[in-house]
Motif scaffolding. Sequence first.
Motif, PDB file in Angstrom:
ATOM      1  N   LEU A 246     -37.918  26.252   4.486  1.00  0.00           N
ATOM      2  CA  LEU A 246     -38.397  27.565   4.044  1.00  0.00           C
ATOM      3  C   LEU A 246     -37.533  28.097   2.900  1.00  0.00           C
ATOM      4  O   LEU A 246     -38.032  28.731   1.962  1.00  0.00           O
ATOM      5  CB  LEU A 246     -38.341  28.536   5.239  1.00  0.00           C
ATOM      6  CG  LEU A 246     -38.958  29.915   5.045  1.00  0.00           C
ATOM      7  CD1 LEU A 246     -40.485  29.797   4.962  1.00  0.00           C
ATOM      8  CD2 LEU A 246     -38.584  30.847   6.206  1.00  0.00           C
ATOM      9  N   GLY A 247     -36.255  27.833   2.976  1.00  0.00           N
ATOM     10  CA  GLY A 247     -35.333  28.287   1.942  1.00  0.00           C
ATOM     11  C   GLY A 247     -35.663  27.699   0.583  1.00  0.00           C
ATOM     12  O   GLY A 247     -35.638  28.407  -0.436  1.00  0.00           O
ATOM     13  N   LEU A 248     -35.965  26.401   0.549  1.00  0.00           N
ATOM     14  CA  LEU A 248     -36.313  25.775  -0.727  1.00  0.00           C
ATOM     15  C   LEU A 248     -37.632  26.352  -1.251  1.00  0.00           C
ATOM     16  O   LEU A 248     -37.772  26.621  -2.447  1.00  0.00           O
ATOM     17  CB  LEU A 248     -36.405  24.255  -0.564  1.00  0.00           C
ATOM     18  CG  LEU A 248     -35.053  23.567  -0.298  1.00  0.00           C
ATOM     19  CD1 LEU A 248     -35.249  22.069  -0.103  1.00  0.00           C
ATOM     20  CD2 LEU A 248     -34.067  23.838  -1.436  1.00  0.00           C
ATOM     21  N   ALA A 249     -38.586  26.566  -0.335  1.00  0.00           N
ATOM     22  CA  ALA A 249     -39.858  27.169  -0.740  1.00  0.00           C
ATOM     23  C   ALA A 249     -39.619  28.575  -1.302  1.00  0.00           C
ATOM     24  O   ALA A 249     -40.192  28.959  -2.335  1.00  0.00           O
ATOM     25  CB  ALA A 249     -40.818  27.226   0.450  1.00  0.00           C
ATOM     26  N   ARG A 275     -30.396  28.540 -15.234  1.00  0.00           N
ATOM     27  CA  ARG A 275     -30.931  27.182 -15.087  1.00  0.00           C
ATOM     28  C   ARG A 275     -31.600  27.069 -13.733  1.00  0.00           C
ATOM     29  O   ARG A 275     -31.100  26.416 -12.819  1.00  0.00           O
ATOM     30  CB  ARG A 275     -29.810  26.168 -15.283  1.00  0.00           C
ATOM     31  CG  ARG A 275     -29.195  26.254 -16.687  1.00  0.00           C
ATOM     32  CD  ARG A 275     -27.968  25.393 -16.849  1.00  0.00           C
ATOM     33  NE  ARG A 275     -28.289  23.980 -16.897  1.00  0.00           N
ATOM     34  CZ  ARG A 275     -28.634  23.332 -18.005  1.00  0.00           C
ATOM     35  NH1 ARG A 275     -28.702  23.967 -19.160  1.00  0.00           N
ATOM     36  NH2 ARG A 275     -28.916  22.066 -17.961  1.00  0.00           N
ATOM     37  N   SER A 276     -32.765  27.734 -13.622  1.00  0.00           N
ATOM     38  CA  SER A 276     -33.508  27.739 -12.364  1.00  0.00           C
ATOM     39  C   SER A 276     -34.230  26.408 -12.193  1.00  0.00           C
ATOM     40  O   SER A 276     -34.239  25.567 -13.103  1.00  0.00           O
ATOM     41  CB  SER A 276     -34.487  28.910 -12.349  1.00  0.00           C
ATOM     42  OG  SER A 276     -35.465  28.729 -13.350  1.00  0.00           O
ATOM     43  N   LEU A 277     -34.851  26.223 -11.023  1.00  0.00           N
ATOM     44  CA  LEU A 277     -35.485  24.929 -10.725  1.00  0.00           C
ATOM     45  C   LEU A 277     -36.529  24.524 -11.773  1.00  0.00           C
ATOM     46  O   LEU A 277     -36.457  23.403 -12.297  1.00  0.00           O
ATOM     47  CB  LEU A 277     -36.087  24.957  -9.314  1.00  0.00           C
ATOM     48  CG  LEU A 277     -35.046  24.951  -8.173  1.00  0.00           C
ATOM     49  CD1 LEU A 277     -35.681  25.360  -6.848  1.00  0.00           C
ATOM     50  CD2 LEU A 277     -34.397  23.583  -8.038  1.00  0.00           C
ATOM     51  N   PRO A 278     -37.500  25.386 -12.144  1.00  0.00           N
ATOM     52  CA  PRO A 278     -38.483  24.928 -13.141  1.00  0.00           C
ATOM     53  C   PRO A 278     -37.851  24.653 -14.507  1.00  0.00           C
ATOM     54  O   PRO A 278     -38.290  23.733 -15.213  1.00  0.00           O
ATOM     55  CB  PRO A 278     -39.496  26.088 -13.213  1.00  0.00           C
ATOM     56  CG  PRO A 278     -38.813  27.259 -12.618  1.00  0.00           C
ATOM     57  CD  PRO A 278     -37.835  26.724 -11.618  1.00  0.00           C
ATOM     58  N   TRP A 323     -46.120  23.660 -10.987  1.00  0.00           N
ATOM     59  CA  TRP A 323     -45.155  22.814 -10.264  1.00  0.00           C
ATOM     60  C   TRP A 323     -44.404  23.627  -9.215  1.00  0.00           C
ATOM     61  O   TRP A 323     -44.202  23.174  -8.086  1.00  0.00           O
ATOM     62  CB  TRP A 323     -44.192  22.203 -11.282  1.00  0.00           C
ATOM     63  CG  TRP A 323     -43.083  21.370 -10.707  1.00  0.00           C
ATOM     64  CD1 TRP A 323     -43.132  20.055 -10.360  1.00  0.00           C
ATOM     65  CD2 TRP A 323     -41.737  21.809 -10.423  1.00  0.00           C
ATOM     66  NE1 TRP A 323     -41.919  19.638  -9.872  1.00  0.00           N
ATOM     67  CE2 TRP A 323     -41.042  20.687  -9.900  1.00  0.00           C
ATOM     68  CE3 TRP A 323     -41.068  23.028 -10.561  1.00  0.00           C
ATOM     69  CZ2 TRP A 323     -39.696  20.773  -9.520  1.00  0.00           C
ATOM     70  CZ3 TRP A 323     -39.737  23.102 -10.186  1.00  0.00           C
ATOM     71  CH2 TRP A 323     -39.059  21.989  -9.663  1.00  0.00           C
ATOM     72  N   CYS A 324     -44.009  24.853  -9.591  1.00  0.00           N
ATOM     73  CA  CYS A 324     -43.307  25.725  -8.633  1.00  0.00           C
ATOM     74  C   CYS A 324     -44.169  25.945  -7.392  1.00  0.00           C
ATOM     75  O   CYS A 324     -43.684  25.851  -6.256  1.00  0.00           O
ATOM     76  CB  CYS A 324     -42.982  27.089  -9.254  1.00  0.00           C
ATOM     77  SG  CYS A 324     -41.676  27.047 -10.483  1.00  0.00           S
ATOM     78  N   GLY A 325     -45.459  26.245  -7.615  1.00  0.00           N
ATOM     79  CA  GLY A 325     -46.360  26.502  -6.492  1.00  0.00           C
ATOM     80  C   GLY A 325     -46.539  25.262  -5.631  1.00  0.00           C
ATOM     81  O   GLY A 325     -46.458  25.322  -4.393  1.00  0.00           O
ATOM     82  N   THR A 326     -46.754  24.138  -6.282  1.00  0.00           N
ATOM     83  CA  THR A 326     -46.987  22.884  -5.555  1.00  0.00           C
ATOM     84  C   THR A 326     -45.763  22.491  -4.732  1.00  0.00           C
ATOM     85  O   THR A 326     -45.868  22.120  -3.564  1.00  0.00           O
ATOM     86  CB  THR A 326     -47.285  21.743  -6.562  1.00  0.00           C
ATOM     87  OG1 THR A 326     -48.292  22.191  -7.447  1.00  0.00           O
ATOM     88  CG2 THR A 326     -47.735  20.493  -5.836  1.00  0.00           C
ATOM     89  N   GLU A 327     -44.600  22.575  -5.381  1.00  0.00           N
ATOM     90  CA  GLU A 327     -43.362  22.211  -4.688  1.00  0.00           C
ATOM     91  C   GLU A 327     -43.074  23.175  -3.540  1.00  0.00           C
ATOM     92  O   GLU A 327     -42.630  22.765  -2.467  1.00  0.00           O
ATOM     93  CB  GLU A 327     -42.185  22.212  -5.669  1.00  0.00           C
ATOM     94  CG  GLU A 327     -42.145  21.007  -6.593  1.00  0.00           C
ATOM     95  CD  GLU A 327     -41.930  19.705  -5.817  1.00  0.00           C
ATOM     96  OE1 GLU A 327     -40.897  19.583  -5.147  1.00  0.00           O
ATOM     97  OE2 GLU A 327     -42.818  18.841  -5.877  1.00  0.00           O
TER      98      GLU A 327
END
Lengths: 363, 363
Positions: A246-249, A275-278, A323-327
């Motif tokens: 849940l944290g990663l989501a 430098r965020s994930l996307p 990609w953010c949504g899918t991941e």
Amino acid sequence: MTVTLGNRSAIPAPRRGSGVFERARTVTEPALRAAVDSLPPSTRRVVGYHFGWWDSKGNDRHGTPGKALRPALVLVAAEAVGGTPVGMAAVSAVPAAIPAAVAVELVHNFSLLHDDALDGDGMRRSQRSASIEFGTSAAILAGDALLALAFDVLAATAHPAAATAHPGATAHPGAATAARMLGATVAQLVEGQADERRADVHLDDCFRIAHRRTGALLECSAGLGGLFGGGTPAQIAALRGFGAELGLAAQLTDDRLRIWGGAETAHSDLRRRRRSLPVVAALAADSPSAERVAEAYGATAKLSDVDTSELAAALEADGWRDWCGTESDRHLRAALDQLDPGIPAEWRHDLRAIARLVGDRDR
Amino acid sequence: MTVTLGNRSAIPAPRRGSGVFERARTVTEPALRAAVDSLPPSTRRVVGYHFGWWDSKGNDRHGTPGKALRPALVLVAAEAVGGTPVGMAAVSAVPAAIPAAVAVELVHNFSLLHDDALDGDGMRRSQRSASIEFGTSAAILAGDALLALAFDVLAATAHPAAATAHPGATAHPGAATAARMLGATVAQLVEGQADERRADVHLDDCFRIAHRRTGALLECSAGLGGLFGGGTPAQIAALRGFGAELGLAAQLTDDRLRIWGGAETAHSDLRRRRRSLPVVAALAADSPSAERVAEAYGATAKLSDVDTSELAAALEADGWRDWCGTESDRHLRAALDQLDPGIPAEWRHDLRAIARLVGDRDR
């Protein structure tokens, strides 16, 4: 691959919608305020301001309350392992888990105070941050006080006096286990905050940092709920796994909103060159937007609104918003998968509700 | 009134001299290192540097170890209520109290790291401070980690696994009480650090701040020693009173040395315009030096070495150096008075040794 409603609806609809957060706030806030009231005056003033309870002079104000994601997770996890389920109207769901809900909220706010102070962030919950209002030192020290208070609140659950002071609470044999879980979590959280400040991160580092920064405390929240709800070791492990995913989501959702969210948050990560994930994913994939990101992040001049709008559009055109949504969805499904078979299906409703709200929220 | 040898000798000579500190270091350091080794890598590196164990690249170095006043107080207090007394050669005095000795040393170093980072102090134990070497954020975060670790170490004493992991240690029923004592202490410590930054302090405030900044953790150290040594509530209260008075004496000694100490510390409080106890006392007494202090502290230009030398001489001529010694001795005697009748006379030797060393030290 894009996020479709079909994808989202793979996660069943929650039984009670966002009521899980409201209920968690209702249940947790009196105990949170009582804990903060135990602090000495200078510290208490800064803390009450940070929580949005008082203005800088100590007068009551009605600020926007926080989401209470972590307390909700504690309480719902406690219920899921056999705590007393209650309707939305009730205000005493799983009394034994309330101190844990308070403790994780205190730790979360310790990290917000220190983050704001170290990054010089100016706004928090539609008001000037405590570090802007009272100064960096005062905000750091208030954060220190909240961190110590979190352990104090947990220790109080083991203390004979706890049962007297908080009717409904009982001396809990898991208090020491809880403190150790929280201690290890804070070590992870702090390590994540330190590593986040390094410039040389790769995508793997970035996910590991996201786990430390966000996942570890959600993992701990779910685990403490399981512990104080009386869960078995296997159930506690399942809940921890749920919280970690849940944290990663949640981090992916936050990162999406801080580039493509509403007016309050949009572009904020780009403005700060975070430098965020996307962003790191785009750089790692060497996609057409990567060059523009590298250029903008490498420059030293302040990024204009036009710059950040163009960057956001370029990243979106390359598919990084999707990609953010899918991941995020992938981690939400992984979170729910953790619950099988440890948590009986009929107890998963509210955990699903939280998972869905974390993925669907737009602020 | 001046400090005379006659005055000092009212406190009986210690049985073992400064051995109490060396022994505390010997006993505590392995457990302290083991606790720090549990931290994730980025944080551990900064912490090990701060303790003087490693250089900034992580190579072993042999720095000047800290005084270990707080661990010594824990161990000596534990012995005083009936722990196992041992000779200097033994390295396992009162095993049950070792985690408490580690916890107070961790909290002390949390506060040093945050103090240095917030005040921009440059040197610590003859090396650049961690905040100078690694940056403010890294130092703050390392301090956060130490604070959480302190509670973790205490919680481990209640945990069945503790007895296995640390031979000689046993699961201790007072772990939750200890965590609450430490939690309340950190709240005081942080409040003291916040209040110290205010300019409008009077002498009463100044003593209250000194109690919070220094006395509270020494009170806690002695109290935890009493708790883990198996003392009665009355004995624990007596030891806490001893620690609190000792804290004021220690602060008065520190304040004296930071104006009139050896080359390393002399004038340092004047250079930083710190409103230490003798400075505020001079201002409150409206003594001849008060005007010069007010002028120097009110100016914005950097104070020259000539300025600080002249100020130190003026304050000394007015009797404020002697005042520090007299007041320190008064609090040391008050500390020893606290032990009557709770702590049997034959168990007071090492507590007296600590009291004497706190008053007599010259650095």
